[in-house]
Structures are given as structure tokens and as C-alpha cells.
Design an enzyme around this catalytic site. Structure first.
Site, PDB file in Angstrom:
ATOM      1  N   SER A  69       0.824  -1.212   0.000  1.00 39.08           N
ATOM      2  CA  SER A  69       0.000   0.000   0.000  1.00 39.08           C
ATOM      3  C   SER A  69       0.858   1.262   0.000  1.00 39.08           C
ATOM      4  O   SER A  69       2.020   1.249   0.428  1.00 39.08           O
ATOM      5  CB  SER A  69      -0.922   0.006   1.225  1.00 39.08           C
TER       6      SER A  69
HETATM    7  N1  SAM Z   1      -0.277  -5.348   4.045  1.00 35.80           N
HETATM    8  C1  SAM Z   1       0.457  -5.596   2.834  1.00 35.80           C
HETATM    9  C2  SAM Z   1       1.822  -5.011   2.830  1.00 35.80           C
HETATM   10  O1  SAM Z   1       2.212  -4.350   3.819  1.00 35.80           O
HETATM   11  O2  SAM Z   1       2.531  -5.221   1.833  1.00 35.80           O
HETATM   12  C3  SAM Z   1      -0.306  -5.215   1.605  1.00 35.80           C
HETATM   13  C4  SAM Z   1      -1.406  -6.141   1.332  1.00 35.80           C
HETATM   14  S1  SAM Z   1      -2.047  -6.256  -0.299  1.00 35.80           S
HETATM   15  C5  SAM Z   1      -2.750  -4.669  -0.533  1.00 35.80           C
HETATM   16  C6  SAM Z   1      -3.427  -7.346   0.085  1.00 35.80           C
HETATM   17  C7  SAM Z   1      -3.008  -8.750   0.416  1.00 35.80           C
HETATM   18  O3  SAM Z   1      -4.146  -9.453   0.906  1.00 35.80           O
HETATM   19  C8  SAM Z   1      -2.511  -9.538  -0.782  1.00 35.80           C
HETATM   20  O4  SAM Z   1      -1.224 -10.038  -0.538  1.00 35.80           O
HETATM   21  C9  SAM Z   1      -3.540 -10.665  -0.939  1.00 35.80           C
HETATM   22  O5  SAM Z   1      -2.989 -11.873  -1.413  1.00 35.80           O
HETATM   23  C10 SAM Z   1      -4.035 -10.789   0.492  1.00 35.80           C
HETATM   24  N2  SAM Z   1      -5.338 -11.434   0.665  1.00 35.80           N
HETATM   25  C11 SAM Z   1      -6.454 -11.331  -0.077  1.00 35.80           C
HETATM   26  N3  SAM Z   1      -7.441 -12.091   0.446  1.00 35.80           N
HETATM   27  C12 SAM Z   1      -6.934 -12.670   1.570  1.00 35.80           C
HETATM   28  C13 SAM Z   1      -7.459 -13.556   2.558  1.00 35.80           C
HETATM   29  N4  SAM Z   1      -8.718 -14.003   2.544  1.00 35.80           N
HETATM   30  N5  SAM Z   1      -6.648 -13.933   3.559  1.00 35.80           N
HETATM   31  C14 SAM Z   1      -5.359 -13.506   3.622  1.00 35.80           C
HETATM   32  N6  SAM Z   1      -4.814 -12.686   2.715  1.00 35.80           N
HETATM   33  C15 SAM Z   1      -5.586 -12.250   1.716  1.00 35.80           C
END
Ligand code: SAM
Length: 222
Positions: A69
Site C-alpha cells: 500500500s
Molecule cells: N499489508 C500488505 C503489505 O504491507 O505489503 C499489503 C497487502 S495487499 C494490498 C493485500 C493482500 O491481501 C494480498 O497479498 C492478498 O494476497 C491478500 N489477501 C487477499 N485475500 C486474503 C485472505 N482471505 N486472507 C489472507 N490474505 C488475503
């Protein structure tokens, strides 16, 4: 005397400028958040080819179709979560591991869930290298939370949910907060859910745009 470019210092200077221009001037007030964002080496959480843009005012691709993000969004969500040293925090969506490192830098113990094993492995590796031993990376469906470590003082969801997963509200302790983007796949609003002794309250803070939260209590497919 000629000198090769001092890359570590260049990153430190960019990080300092990011804190001043993108965070402090835009209203981030928490000293703990500003210090953590000024300390964690964000460039080590992005692909090597993107390190020179790590402190830019934007999200970045981290592989697997996912993103780290925008710095302002990380700071704002962390401030809204209101965690402190010793807080017990769940993050849904580990991605690069950067947000988890910010929470750990503030002193929280963090359980962070990622559905994509490749990203979880990369995040685990860099978090270990940097010594963030109070971050526990778990592969799984974060829409279901992690009931074995509940209740949490804070739950931070870094992917866009169609609605607030009931499993997450049920794992939130009294006095705790969930910070979560809720909406459709194109645009969402960042919401803060608080649990008080008398129940749950919900406020909407700002418009935002995240990749989808995929899972049993999220979107059903990519
Ligand atoms: N917090 C992260 C960082 O600091 O880099 C950024 C996260 S990215 C915007 C969103 C993440 O959520 C992705 O890596 C995606 O694979 C994960 N995601 C989506 N659905 C999910 C779920 N049900 N459980 C766990 N992770 C999930």
C-alpha cells in the site's frame, strides 16, 4: 576523492522526506507511527527493481498481482488502529510484510495471515532478516481470522471486503478496533469498527482502493 553513490543513505533520505512530506504534512500525528515509518526500511519489502521507487507516494506491485500500500495509507490505517507497545494485533493480508513490520516496530505482537504462500514465504524471510521476531506469518484465509489467538486489540485488513467478516468482529476484544476497506471491487470506504462493553460502533473515514479480499467471508474469486 571520488565516491560511489551511497545507496543506504539515499534510502534513508527518501524515507525521511516521505515522513515529512507525505505523512506529517498530511496530518499524521501519532509520534509512534511517524517514528516507525521513519525506521522500517520499506525498500527491502519491494522487488529489487522497484527499490528506487519504494518511498514514492503510491502503492507498488510486489508480484502475484498484489501490491504494497501507499505509505500514507499504511500510516493512516496504523494510526486509526490505535495500537501501542504490547498490543495483540491481527493483520489480514500480509503481502510484502511491511505493514506488519510497522506494527511490530510500534511494539505490537502481530499475527498476520496471507492466502498466497509465495508472498507469505517472502515476507517471512525479510521479517526474520530484519529481526521482527514478534511477527507471526500464517498462510490461510484471513476472512476467518485466527481464533486460536483471539481476542485481539486490533484487526487490520489490508484488502477490500464486500462486507465486514463476522468472524473478525467475533474475534475483536472489548476496547479493540477493526480497520477495514469495505465496498465493491473498484472503490471502497475505509471503516473503523470499535467494540465497547455495550456493542459495536462503525464509522467511515475515507475513500480508498485496495485489491480484493478473497475468501469464505470475502469475495468468492479473483
Ligand atoms: N499489508 C500488505 C503489505 O504491507 O505489503 C499489503 C497487502 S495487499 C494490498 C493485500 C493482500 O491481501 C494480498 O497479498 C492478498 O494476497 C491478500 N489477501 C487477499 N485475500 C486474503 C485472505 N482471505 N486472507 C489472507 N490474505 C488475503
Amino acid at each position: 576523492m571520488s565516491r560511489s553513490p551511497d545507496i543506504p543513505n539515499a534510502h534513508a533520505e527518501r524515507r525521511h522526506a516521505m515522513v515529512e512530506h507525505q505523512l506529517r504534512r498530511r496530518g499524521i500525528q501519532s509520534q509512534a507511527v511517524l517514528e516507525a515509518m521513519g525506521t522500517v526500511p520499506r525498500h527491502l519489502f519491494v522487488p529489487a527493481t522497484a527499490q528506487h521507487t519504494a518511498y514514492d507516494d503510491s502503492p507498488l506491485h510486489i508480484g502475484q498481482g498484489q501490491t504494497i500500500s501507499q505509505p500514507y495509507m499504511v500510516a493512516r490505517m496504523t494510526e486509526l488502529l490505535n495500537v501501542e507497545a504490547g498490543s495483540h494485533v491481527l493483520e489480514v493480508g500480509t503481502g510484502s510484510g511491511y505493514q506488519a513490520a510497522i506494527l511490530a516496530e510500534i511494539g505490537a505482537e502481530v499475527w498476520t495471515i496471507e492466502r498466497l504462500p509465495e508472498l507469505a514465504a517472502m515476507a517471512t524471510s525479510i521479517l526474520r532478516q530484519l529481526g521482527y521476531h514478534k511477527v507471526h506469518v500464517v498462510v490461510g484465509d484471513g476472512t476467518l481470522g485466527l481464533p486460536e489467538q483471539a481476542p485481539y486489540d486490533g484487526i487490520l485488513v489490508t484488502a477490500a471486503a464486500p462486507s465486514i467478516p463476522p468472524s473478525l468482529t467475533s474475534q475483536l476484544g472489548v476496547g479493540g478496533r477493526i480497520v477495514i476497506p469495505v465496498g465493491d471491487r473498484d472503490i471502497q470506504e475505509l471503516r473503523v469498527v470499535k467494540r465497547t462493553a455495550s456493542g459495536l460502533t462503525e464509522t467511515s473515514v475515507l475513500d480508498c482502493r485496495f485489491v480484493p479480499l478473497i475468501g469464505a467471508e470475502g469475495y468468492k474469486d479473483t
